[in-house]
Design an enzyme around this catalytic site. Structure first.
Site, PDB file in Angstrom:
ATOM      1  N   LYS A   1       0.756  -1.063  -0.233  1.00 39.69           N
ATOM      2  CA  LYS A   1      -0.090  -0.052   0.014  1.00 39.69           C
ATOM      3  C   LYS A   1       1.017   1.446   0.079  1.00 39.69           C
ATOM      4  O   LYS A   1       0.676   2.157  -0.771  1.00 39.69           O
ATOM      5  CB  LYS A   1      -0.854   0.068   1.385  1.00 39.69           C
ATOM      6  CG  LYS A   1      -2.034   0.823   0.959  1.00 39.69           C
ATOM      7  CD  LYS A   1      -2.694   1.072   2.381  1.00 39.69           C
ATOM      8  CE  LYS A   1      -2.060   2.276   3.168  1.00 39.69           C
ATOM      9  NZ  LYS A   1      -2.652   2.676   4.427  1.00 39.69           N
TER      10      LYS A   1
ATOM     11  N   ASP B   1      -6.697   1.309   1.001  1.00 37.29           N
ATOM     12  CA  ASP B   1      -6.608   1.317   2.450  1.00 37.29           C
ATOM     13  C   ASP B   1      -8.154   1.112   2.924  1.00 37.29           C
ATOM     14  O   ASP B   1      -8.831   0.371   2.266  1.00 37.29           O
ATOM     15  CB  ASP B   1      -6.423   2.789   2.972  1.00 37.29           C
ATOM     16  CG  ASP B   1      -7.271   3.800   2.626  1.00 37.29           C
ATOM     17  OD1 ASP B   1      -8.293   3.516   1.875  1.00 37.29           O
ATOM     18  OD2 ASP B   1      -7.332   4.801   3.030  1.00 37.29           O
TER      19      ASP B   1
END
Ligand code: SF4
Length: 210
Positions: free
Chosen positions: A121, A139
């Site tokens: 991420k 997220d």
């Protein structure tokens, strides 16, 4: 699953309301971006910005942050969750940046993910924000919004990321993750989504059922 025409309308609507979306983290260089994103795991952008305002004034480069040392870094970030492990990771990351990358943030997913504390991420955010690559940093907000909308349903962040990469039209791909994060943060909230004032309710699988 949403139809392509709905997906087009969805992003056209989000784009019209916010033509140049940006991360809410504050930074002034690729290194500061990497450090801020690393510090932001399970913390709010507002909380990270408060700590980094002073931190980046004294340590705006990996060299300067290394000189600060782990204990010095902890003093600056102890208001942020998981600060001890983040300090350890960030100092180790600075060491690798200096030793292996000439003090620069590498423009490569593999090299980014090899840095301590940098997962998929974080690498996606840096690739997108620093180099404008059309990556999808999934997220908690994007995961929820993509599933609720029926845009890219998936059981894991990686499945959602892959679904988004496949379904988001190319014209919107670079900014898509910003729009979806902001939509999740301010409208399609976790506990109580504000569907009654949602601009994309007509394109949302959940919204259409209301
Ligand atoms: S209609 Fe409701 S569930 Fe759907 S995107 Fe909007 S806020 Fe989220």
């Amino acid at each position: 699953m949403l139809k392509p025409a709905d997906i087009e309308t969805l992003f056209a609507t989000l784009q019209a309301a916010n033509p140049a979306p940006a991360t809410e983290l504050v930074f002034a260089s690729p290194f500061e971006c990497l450090a801020a994103v690393l510090l932001s795991a399970q913390a709010t952008d507002v909380g990270v910005n408060k700590a980094t305002r002073r931190l980046f004034a004294v340590a705006p480069t990996p060299e300067r942050m290394l000189a600060l040392g782990e204990a010095g870094l902890v003093e600056h970030i102890k208001t942020i969750g998981l600060f001890r492990s983040k300090a350890k990771h960030l100092i180790e990351t600075c060491r690798l940046l200096v030793e292996q990358h000439g003090g620069k943030v590498p423009h490569s997913r593999a090299a980014l993910e090899a840095l301590p504390g940098v997962g998929r991420k974080t690498a996606n955010v840096v690739l997108n924000v620093v180099w404008g690559e059309p990556t999808m940093a999934v997220d908690t907000h994007i995961f929820r919004v993509a599933n609720r909308l029926g845009l890219a349903p998936g059981k894991t962040p990686l499945a959602v990321e892959q679904g988004l990469l496949k379904r988001v039209p190319a014209a919107y791909r670079r900014d898509a993750h910003h729009w979806l994060i902001l939509h999740g943060r301010y409208v399609c909230k976790a506990r109580r989504p504000e569907c009654e004032r949602c601009s994309v309710k007509a394109q949302c699988e959940h919204g259409r059922r209301l």
